[in-house]
Design a protein around this motif. Structure first.
Motif, PDB file in Angstrom:
ATOM      1  N   GLY A   1      45.178  36.859  34.292  1.00  0.00           N
ATOM      2  CA  GLY A   1      44.055  37.786  33.388  1.00  0.00           C
ATOM      3  C   GLY A   1      43.589  38.698  33.977  1.00  0.00           C
ATOM      4  N   ASP A   2      42.509  39.199  34.811  1.00  0.00           N
ATOM      5  CA  ASP A   2      42.405  40.702  35.826  1.00  0.00           C
ATOM      6  C   ASP A   2      42.455  40.534  36.568  1.00  0.00           C
ATOM      7  OD1 ASP A   2      40.124  39.021  35.869  1.00  0.00           O
ATOM      8  OD2 ASP A   2      38.991  40.560  34.710  1.00  0.00           O
ATOM      9  N   SER A   3      42.951  39.579  37.405  1.00  0.00           N
ATOM     10  CA  SER A   3      43.217  39.864  39.433  1.00  0.00           C
ATOM     11  C   SER A   3      44.550  38.786  39.179  1.00  0.00           C
ATOM     12  CB  SER A   3      42.268  38.988  39.641  1.00  0.00           C
ATOM     13  OG  SER A   3      42.647  38.936  40.911  1.00  0.00           O
TER      14      SER A   3
ATOM     15  N   ALA B   1      50.627  38.047  38.438  1.00  0.00           N
ATOM     16  CA  ALA B   1      49.304  37.877  37.958  1.00  0.00           C
ATOM     17  C   ALA B   1      48.108  37.062  36.785  1.00  0.00           C
ATOM     18  CB  ALA B   1      49.230  39.199  36.610  1.00  0.00           C
TER      19      ALA B   1
ATOM     20  N   SER C   1      49.843  44.789  34.993  1.00  0.00           N
ATOM     21  CA  SER C   1      49.733  45.096  35.982  1.00  0.00           C
ATOM     22  C   SER C   1      48.361  44.980  36.089  1.00  0.00           C
ATOM     23  CB  SER C   1      50.011  45.723  37.045  1.00  0.00           C
ATOM     24  OG  SER C   1      49.612  45.311  38.836  1.00  0.00           O
ATOM     25  N   PRO C   2      47.401  43.953  36.374  1.00  0.00           N
ATOM     26  CA  PRO C   2      45.787  43.883  36.710  1.00  0.00           C
ATOM     27  C   PRO C   2      45.684  45.116  38.027  1.00  0.00           C
ATOM     28  CG  PRO C   2      46.478  41.454  37.205  1.00  0.00           C
ATOM     29  CD  PRO C   2      47.576  42.993  36.826  1.00  0.00           C
ATOM     30  N   ASP C   3      44.584  45.536  38.208  1.00  0.00           N
ATOM     31  CA  ASP C   3      44.175  46.626  39.486  1.00  0.00           C
ATOM     32  C   ASP C   3      45.375  46.968  40.943  1.00  0.00           C
ATOM     33  OD1 ASP C   3      43.524  48.879  40.640  1.00  0.00           O
ATOM     34  OD2 ASP C   3      41.398  48.036  41.027  1.00  0.00           O
TER      35      ASP C   3
END
Lengths: 259, 319
Positions: free
Chosen positions: B13-15, B11, B46-48
């Motif tokens: 950031g958000d990805s 991971a 975890s990001p999405d």
């Protein structure tokens, strides 16, 4: 702080690559050897920490080609003790076996910190620092670019991709794979290296036999080594700075990047 | 026997980092060949997970995994790999990959191949091609036994397609070994996150150790200012403190795609070249005619870097 620095010699391919007749490895008998450049940074970091903490630096290696000079050089630079683990068999030793042999010697020593270069040009089966740490059961970090000493241990700055860095505090003893240090590896004259070698000072330790620690190999079998096909080469501009500058400005203008 | 391929997702950031998606793409090919599943392992927040083209996304949560530390993440990864015993573990040859690959190899008794640029199935065998000596030599290696770990260099495979259906998410209980982790995250070094974003710059002036001295950074800065470009550099010059780390171009730095990349005193280690390949135009200056940077550049010169920087600056200023 008592610091162990693991050094390794690697083939010098600066003048060209030579491959053995079987096509499975470099022709190591036809190449010169140099100290792994990252190990030089590790040694520099160790010497900086020695100065800071009134510490003690031991350099250790296997019986690699040209290692005596590298160990004497480390002593001339300020290392306090040099150890060569002999009796390790063939000239090329993979990272797993190297880590196993070193760990079996290190286990018998007193130390706070183990440093080594983050990687080596030929460590096909992984990098030494994390293998050493996993074998010895110590906290560790790879790709370390700065080390700060704290009351209870040390803080290592690890570099990640995308310009990301992170700081972690590790309890000692710990193992760090050094990517860079705040100072360039220091210089020492040939004269000082010769003086160091005249004093003797390399302790040879037989690494087979008494420790009896099994050192499993990498579990890899190399089928062949080969040089990559040459990719496109640059169009060469003049070597004169003024002519090259004119040509470069022309290229930037063509693309509308400058007026 | 288990024929699954497990990708250690990293991971950021958000990805996830680009190599995670690339590994998932190759994992799908391999799992199809062997008749196994694609598993993605996410350690910590975890990001999405629906971004991940995997059959199953495994997540492990524990306070010790909230921020990355090699000790905690290696113990958690070992726990999952030992439990699930996938045929192959794929991880990116990043800092995290270096930390975890070696530990997994030793603790799980699996062969490890580092710097892989290709991983393929030959019947039941795992075969990889690796870069040695900074990419000057390639080695084709077979992994002994039927289990392995490959640390893959970024950019080696095309990324996986965006999944058409979301993966099954399975929560794995954290191992008790995490309670004994002593390494503590201490955040970012001060002042590292306030700088320009060089990935947005249309033109970059880049410097390497060939500039020889920190005093010469100002000479390169002068050209960057005259051109309206940003100044960037190799990992080495950032390690030396010549430039802030935010200016590091390369595999472990940032990847850039400027319209023009002008490099001075950079020899072109694979680490660096990986970060500049998508530049529209690369012009390189290095006194060594055999430097690998000239394989990546469209135009090159062996002129002295400092003299060329000065000549360019004065011409641009006189326009």
């Amino acid at each position: 702080m008592d610091i162990i620095v693991a050094l390794k010699q690697v083939p010098d391919v600066g003048a060209g690559i030579a491959i053995n007749d079987e096509g499975t490895d470099l022709a190591r008998d036809r190449l010169g050897f140099v100290t792994n450049p990252f190990d030089e940074w590790a040694l520099e970091e160790a010497l900086l920490l020695k100065d800071m903490t009134d510490g003690w630096v031991t350099v250790v290696s296997l019986d690699d080609p040209g290692i005596d000079h590298a160990l004497y050089r480390a002593l001339a630079l300020g290392a306090d003790h040099a150890v060569k683990l002999v009796g390790t068999g063939p000239a090329w030793i993979d990272s797993h076996r190297r880590a196993g042999i070193m760990a079996s010697w290190i286990r018998e020593q007193l130390y706070d910190l183990i440093l080594s270069g983050v990687q080596a040009p030929d460590d096909l089966d992984g990098q030494l620092p994390a293998l050493l740490a996993a074998g010895l059961g110590h906290p560790f970090a790879s790709v370390v670019v700065a080390v700060e000493v704290t009351e209870t241990g040390l803080i290592a700055t690890q570099e990640f991709g995308g310009g990301r860095v992170g700081r972690i505090e590790l309890a000692l003893p710990a193992v760090l794979g050094i990517q860079g240090s705040l100072r360039d590896p220091r210089y020492v004259s040939d004269m000082r290296i010769r003086l160091a070698s005249m004093g003797g000072g390399i302790e040879e330790v037989r690494s087979d036999g008494e420790t009896g620690v099994p050192t499993a190999g990498s579990g890899l079998s190399v089928r062949r080594v080969f040089t990559p096909e040459a990719s496109r080469r640059a169009v060469m501009l003049p070597a004169s700075p003024h002519e090259a500058a004119d040509a470069i400005l022309g290229l930037l203008r063509e693309r509308g990047l400058i007026a | 026997m288990n024929h699954d391929v497990l990708v250690l997702a990293e991971a950021a950031g958000d990805s996830f980092i680009d190599p995670t998606f690339e590994l998932l793409g190759r994992a799908r090919d391999l799992a199809t060949a062997w008749g196994g599943r694609v598993l993605a392992l996410v350690l910590g927040p975890s990001p999405d997970p629906s971004m991940l083209n995997a059959d199953v996304v495994l997540t492990v949560s524990h306070p010790k995994l909230d921020a990355y530390t090699p000790e905690a993440h290696a113990r958690a990864a070992q726990h999952v790999v030992a439990e699930l015993d996938p045929k192959l573990v794929l991880l990116a040859n990043t800092t995290e990959g270096m930390d975890l690959g070696a530990a997994l190899s030793l603790w799980c008794q699996r062969p490890l191949v580092a710097y892989a640029v290709d991983v393929r199935a030959e019947d039941d065998a795992i075969v990889a091609t690796s870069q040695l000596f900074g990419g000057r030599l390639l080695a084709e290696v077979a992994l002994e036994g039927d289990r392995g770990i490959c640390a893959v260099v970024g950019g080696s495979f095309p990324p996986a397609r965006v999944p058409t259906r979301p993966p099954v998410v399975e929560v794995v209980a954290p191992p008790v070994s995490l309670d004994g982790v002593t390494t503590v995250p201490r955040g970012m070094p001060p002042g590292e996150d306030e700088d320009i974003d060089i990935t947005k710059a249309p033109m970059l002036v880049a410097i390497g150790r060939g500039l020889k001295s920190q005093d010469n950074v100002a000479v390169a800065q002068a050209l960057a200012e005259a051109l309206g470009a940003s100044l960037s550099g190799t990992s080495q010059v950032c390690d030396l403190g010549w430039l802030p780390r935010t200016r590091h171009v390369g595999k472990s730095g940032v990847k850039v795609r400027p319209r023009a990349y002008l490099s001075f005193g950079i020899s072109g280690a694979p680490e660096h070249l990986e970060g500049i390949r998508e530049s529209e135009l690369i012009i390189a200056c290095n006194t060594d005619e055999a430097a690998p940077i000239f394989d990546a550049a469209q135009y090159g010169t062996t002129a002295d870097a400092i003299e060329l920087l000065r000549a360019l600056t004065s011409r641009v200023q006189q326009r």
